[in-house]
Scaffold this active site. Structure first.
Site, PDB file in Angstrom:
ATOM      1  CB  SER A 273      30.946  40.063  27.746  1.00 15.44           C
ATOM      2  OG  SER A 273      29.620  39.918  28.213  1.00 15.44           O
ATOM      3  CE  LYS A 274      30.917  44.072  20.915  1.00 13.71           C
ATOM      4  NZ  LYS A 274      31.157  43.580  19.610  1.00 13.71           N
ATOM      5  NE  ARG A 275      26.298  37.202  27.424  1.00 16.44           N
ATOM      6  CZ  ARG A 275      26.545  37.066  28.721  1.00 16.44           C
ATOM      7  NH1 ARG A 275      25.647  37.397  29.609  1.00 16.44           N
ATOM      8  NH2 ARG A 275      27.716  36.596  29.122  1.00 16.44           N
ATOM      9  CG  ASN A 276      28.541  41.715  31.474  1.00 20.20           C
ATOM     10  OD1 ASN A 276      29.252  42.399  30.751  1.00 20.20           O
ATOM     11  ND2 ASN A 276      29.015  40.718  32.182  1.00 20.20           N
TER      12      ASN A 276
END
Ligand code: GLU
Length: 472
Positions: free
Chosen positions: A239-242
């Protein structure tokens, strides 16, 4: 058989890392086999597809240097062809009209869930022999075989099998007349003579359905290689987070495309413990046998490490325009500034990104505004100003301004004073950069230029004269 691979992104968002790696593997296999890569834009989801996303995907492919030989084809320009195949499947009895309402299907799903069975279409309209009536809504469903199994030998996963009883009658055409992914992809892979389908292994379940469709259409099967997904840095779905940002965001963070390509090829494929591959080496050695069977996790630290290596060995001519994009100042606004290429060369082995490189060389182009207080108290004392004054005189007398002549001058002064080299080098670094973080002092001064070196040193002497430097 001519090898023809394909990269078929859906333009519902940017090109993410997983997509880029799929594109890369298709590209490598096509290039290795003297084959072709087809680019196909799967834009039948009209609500979510945008031209902008298509452009972003194409720019990312170009940036990565992944060129294609055919296309881009757009599925929305092939709607007539899908209709033709759907009509053929209806005609030959391999497809049927289904008038089940969303309400009925919703109820069915709930009942199946309550009974603890996998939700699937129950074949309600399969033998109803419906024909179109005006005002009625239909979808077209595929008559999946009821018995037997589907099996294929995947280049990565080996032989995989599913019972037909596990597969339901998938929708080929939605009630608005648009083809579904599974139908369109089979028609395209057939028409575009795709010999190898290389894609993420989240598509294996679709492959069984697509194989039944290929068979109903009497078309030989392509070969399949399903590549394990890339996981995030936390080994969860990306996801954008990881880590899963637009591939072009890596460009904007100062990653070189060759570093990202090398990183991606190694993420899921290996050749012994070789880490660095030129494009030619990748093409020469790429093979399905060395693709890992399990998912790899994204590791930003490793990407930065690879990028540092690539920045270090990239030619200055190539780096100059790349670094220019990240400079916080405009070269043409500056007078008498050092040569940008020389400045880059001085720092190119010290930066993990082009952004870092641009920041690192900034001091060579801008007057020093502040002197690092810690460095001052550690490296300067009441004798520093005098020492710097002396070196300025030596510098101004030099016949030529080269790293060698500067080095000799510095060493001569140090020797005559019976001091250690850093006693002179560190204050000089502070004078010209504000801190002690520069590469070797002789090389740095050579790039900065004689005039600028003396001027900056004089400013520093004035500063020292005003300040009281406490001895350390
Ligand atoms: N458009 C599909 C995707 O982006 C392509 C899948 C395939 O390769 O068949 O996932």
């Amino acid at each position: 058989m001519q090898v023809i691979t394909r990269f078929p992104p859906s333009p519902t968002g940017y090109l993410h890392l997983g997509g880029a790696r799929t594109a890369l593997f298709n590209w490598l296999f096509a290039r290795k086999s003297d084959g072709k890569l087809v680019l196909r834009i799967e834009d039948t989801d009209r609500q979510r597809s945008t031209d902008e996303a298509t452009q972003v995907i194409l720019s990312a492919m170009e940036w990565l240097g992944l060129d294609w030989d055919e296309g881009p084809y757009y599925q929305t320009q092939r709607l007539e062809r899908y209709k033709e195949v759907i009509a053929q499947l209806l005609e030959q009895g391999d497809a049927y009209l289904c008038s089940c309402t969303p309400e009925r299907l919703g109820k069915l799903r709930m009942e199946q869930k309550d009974k603890g069975i996998k939700p699937r279409y129950d074949g309600h309209c399969r033998n109803a022999g419906l024909s179109r009536k005006p005002g009625e809504n239909y979808v077209v469903r595929f008559k999946n075989p009821l018995s037997g199994s589907v099996s294929f030998t995947d280049h990565v996963h080996g032989t995989v099998t599913v019972q037909n009883s596990e597969l339901d009658d998938l929708v080929l055409e939605r009630s608005d007349g648009m083809p579904t992914y599974n139908l369109a992809v089979v028609v395209d892979d057939m028409d575009m003579k795709i010999s190898h389908v290389i894609r993420g292994d989240d598509h294996i379940n679709n492959t069984f359905r697509q194989i039944n469709l290929f068979r109903a259409l009497g078309h030989p099967l392509p070969e399949f290689a399903h590549v394990p997904l890339i996981l995030g840095s936390d080994r969860k779905r990306m996801s954008k987070r990881n880590g899963d940002v637009n591939v072009l965001d890596y460009r904007d963070r100062g990653i070189l495309p060759e570093a990202l390509i090398n990183y991606l090829v190694r993420l899921g494929w290996s050749r012994g413990d070789q880490e660095f591959f030129t494009r030619e080496e990748m093409i020469q050695h790429f093979d399905f046998a060395q693709i890992n069977k399990s998912s790899a996790g994204f590791d930003m630290e490793k990407l930065l490490w690879m990028n540092r290596h690539y920045i270090g060995q990239t030619s200055i001519d190539r780096l100059v325009p790349e670094v220019k994009k990240f400079l916080s100042f405009r070269m043409h606004d500056l007078e008498n500034c050092p040569d940008l290429g020389s400045a880059i060369k001085l720092h190119q082995e010290r930066a993990s990104t082009l952004v870092e490189l641009a920041n690192q060389i900034e001091y060579l182009f801008k007057p020093v505004k502040n002197y690092d207080a810690q460095a001052l108290s550690k490296h300067c004392d009441e004798f520093t100003a005098e020492l710097l004054q002396e070196i300025c005189i030596v510098f101004s007398d030099l016949e030529c301004w080269t790293q060698e002549s500067i080095s000799t001058a510095l060493k001569t002064v140090v020797r005559s004073k019976k001091m250690k080299f850093p006693h002179l080098a560190q204050p000089l670094r502070i004078a010209i950069s504000g801190s002690v973080q520069t590469p070797s002092i002789d090389a740095t001064l050579a790039v900065l230029g004689c005039f600028e070196t003396i001027q900056r040193t004089q400013s520093f002497i004035k500063y020292l004269d005003k300040e009281t430097i406490s001895p350390n």
